[in-house]
Write a protein that holds these residues in place. Structure first.
Motif: not given
Length: 516
Positions: A283-303
């Motif tokens: 739900v937060a993977a599309r269009g959510i703009d968070i300034g200065g976000l340093s990291h993204v972790f995929n705890f689960d590989v997307p299907i």
């Protein structure tokens, strides 16, 4: 806002929108598509006023969070313009949304479901809407909103301007664009499904049981200012968030099952810096703009491979450097191969300190026939299923009493009371009694099954009348009944014993008997 130079999608789309032409924009997430259609739309709408319940422009978004973000950008960009807007999303008061529409709005930002609800209740009219913006069209397709979008388009005027934006251009998206758009200007900034070059990617392959420990190790060793952690399932979001909080991390949860006020409050805390980590679903993977976000972790590989591009696109925005790391189990190979095929390049592998790095499993079917941790069921571990050590009692259940062994067939026959044998002997002939004694001497396994049915078929049916005659010869006269002396009241009347007075003169007694 600090914008000095337009992004490629903005530089190509803004002049075309101001000309009034339809636009088909294809650009990866984080390239400024929102400003690419919001800025020229504000310039077009600034010349006139809106009417009650008749929005002048309509922006369709797939999720509530994305609709809220576009509304915030509209307020920032139009700070010095006297333009109004309304936000139609689920989870909010419909009465307040109707009141805002009655005052008249220039820009209506909505999700398809709530928009159709208000339209069916007579809360708005779409005949005066001159501009339609369909944002994140590929996400609309994935979430099943395309039938609602098609109905909304049918309610609009055919003389409208349509702006169609998508991060990927699948064949289904191309078909929808051909239906919705009229002689559009197609703008493609980068190759379809390409990842931003300023994002550093990595993939670690560990056991399923080591994924949480690997994530915690990476959060402590990496210079993480703030991070989004994506899970495939909503219930895993809650479980992982509680686990991180238990180990001392400042983490919140965000998924579609949470109430809308809770989702907004959690997102605001994360943007304000009160939460360092946000465990979320797509739900937060599309269009959510968070300034200065340093990291993204995929705890689960997307299907779905397209979701990988949108997930890692939350970092490395506006030219900044970002980091995106994925944690895979040995049985996620098919999903990783699909991602690498879509992006056109392989994801670099890396090792997590203190965590054993594994290779891909031969069987890449995710979770089929396996328990937690990728262990095959029945592999010798102590569990409720697949237990191999059965020499002793089960753990935590205590010793069970031994089951009573079933006695052999001979014992059961011997336990029959002698009275039953005597009764059987009294009513059977000597030949039958001798046959029964021979039958009882045979074991049950020889008397049962297939041997029993033919024996019954070959045995002749017993004639009861013959048994009675044989019994009369052996035992004398019958003991049941009246014997040879039949009482007179049971005999039929004859001419000799009929009464002479029948009650009717001149009639034959046989006729009277026939008449009853």
């Amino acid at each position: 806002m600090g914008y000095k130079h337009p992004t490629p999608i903005q530089a190509q789309a803004i002049p075309v929108v101001l000309m009034g032409r339809d636009v088909l924009g294809v650009a990866q997430t984080g390239t400024g598509k929102t400003a690419g259609f919001t800025l020229p739309l504000l310039d077009i709408l600034s010349g006139s006023r809106a009417r009650a319940r008749m929005p002048r422009s309509l922006i369709l978004e797939p999720t509530r969070e994305l609709a809220l973000q576009v509304a915030e950008n509209f307020l920032l960009y139009g700070k010095y313009l006297k333009l109004s807007h309304a936000l139609l999303i689920g989870g909010e008061s419909m009465a307040e949304q109707k009141e805002a529409l009655n005052r008249g709005v220039d820009v209506l930002i909505a999700t398809p479901g709530r928009l159709l609800d208000l339209f069916e209740r007579g809360g708005l009219l779409l005949t005066q809407t001159s501009t339609l913006v369909i944002d994140e069209a590929d996400r609309m397709l994935d979430m099943g909103f395309i039938p609602d979008v098609e109905r909304i388009v049918s309610l609009l005027s055919p003389n409208r301007q349509t702006l169609f934006f998508s991060a990927t251009m699948a064949p289904e998206i191309r078909r929808l664009a051909d239906v919705f758009l009229s002689n559009p200007k197609e703008i493609t900034v980068q190759r379809t499904a390409a990842t931003a070059p300023q994002i550093e990617e990595g993939l670690a392959i560990v056991a399923e049981a080591d994924k949480r420990r690997a994530l915690r190790r990476m959060l402590r060793t990496q210079e993480v200012q703030n991070a989004l952690i994506f899970c495939n399932r909503k219930r895993d979001v809650d479980i992982l968030q509680k686990s991180l909080v238990k180990h001392g991390f400042s983490a919140g949860a965000l998924h579609g099952d949470l109430p809308q006020p809770v989702r907004f409050a959690t997102l605001e805390k994360f943007k304000a810096g009160d939460l360092q980590l946000l465990v979320c679903s797509d739900v937060a993977a599309r269009g959510i703009d968070i300034g200065g976000l340093s990291h993204v972790f995929n705890f689960d590989v997307p299907i779905h491979s397209e979701d990988y591009i949108h997930r890692i696109g939350r970092t490395g925005r506006a030219g900044r450097t970002g980091h995106a790391y994925s944690i895979a189990s040995p049985y996620d190979r098919q999903f990783v191969d699909a991602i690498e095929k879509l992006t056109g390049r392989s994801i670099p592998r890396f090792e997590v300190d203190g965590i054993e790095t594994l290779e891909w499993a031969d069987d890449d079917r995710r979770g089929r026939g396996r328990g937690r941790g990728g262990k095959p069921q029945g592999s010798g571990h102590d569990s409720s299923q697949g237990r191999t050590d059965r020499s002793g009692p089960r753990r935590d259940q205590g010793a069970r009493p031994e089951k009573t062994q079933r006695q052999p067939a001979e014992v059961e026959i011997a336990a029959v009371p002698e009275v039953a044998e005597v009764r059987q002997a009294e009513i059977r002939t000597p030949e039958a009694r001798s046959g029964d004694s021979q039958r009882r001497d045979r074991p049950r396994r020889e008397r049962g099954g297939a041997d029993r049915a033919p024996a019954r078929r070959e045995e002749p049916r017993r004639d009861d009348s013959r048994d009675r005659s044989q019994r009369s010869e052996d035992q004398g006269a019958p003991v049941i009944g009246f014997g040879d002396d039949v009482p007179a009241f049971m005999l039929l009347p004859t001419r000799a014993n009929r009464p002479s007075d029948t009650g009717r003169s001149g009639e034959d007694p046989d006729d009277l008997l026939a008449d009853g």
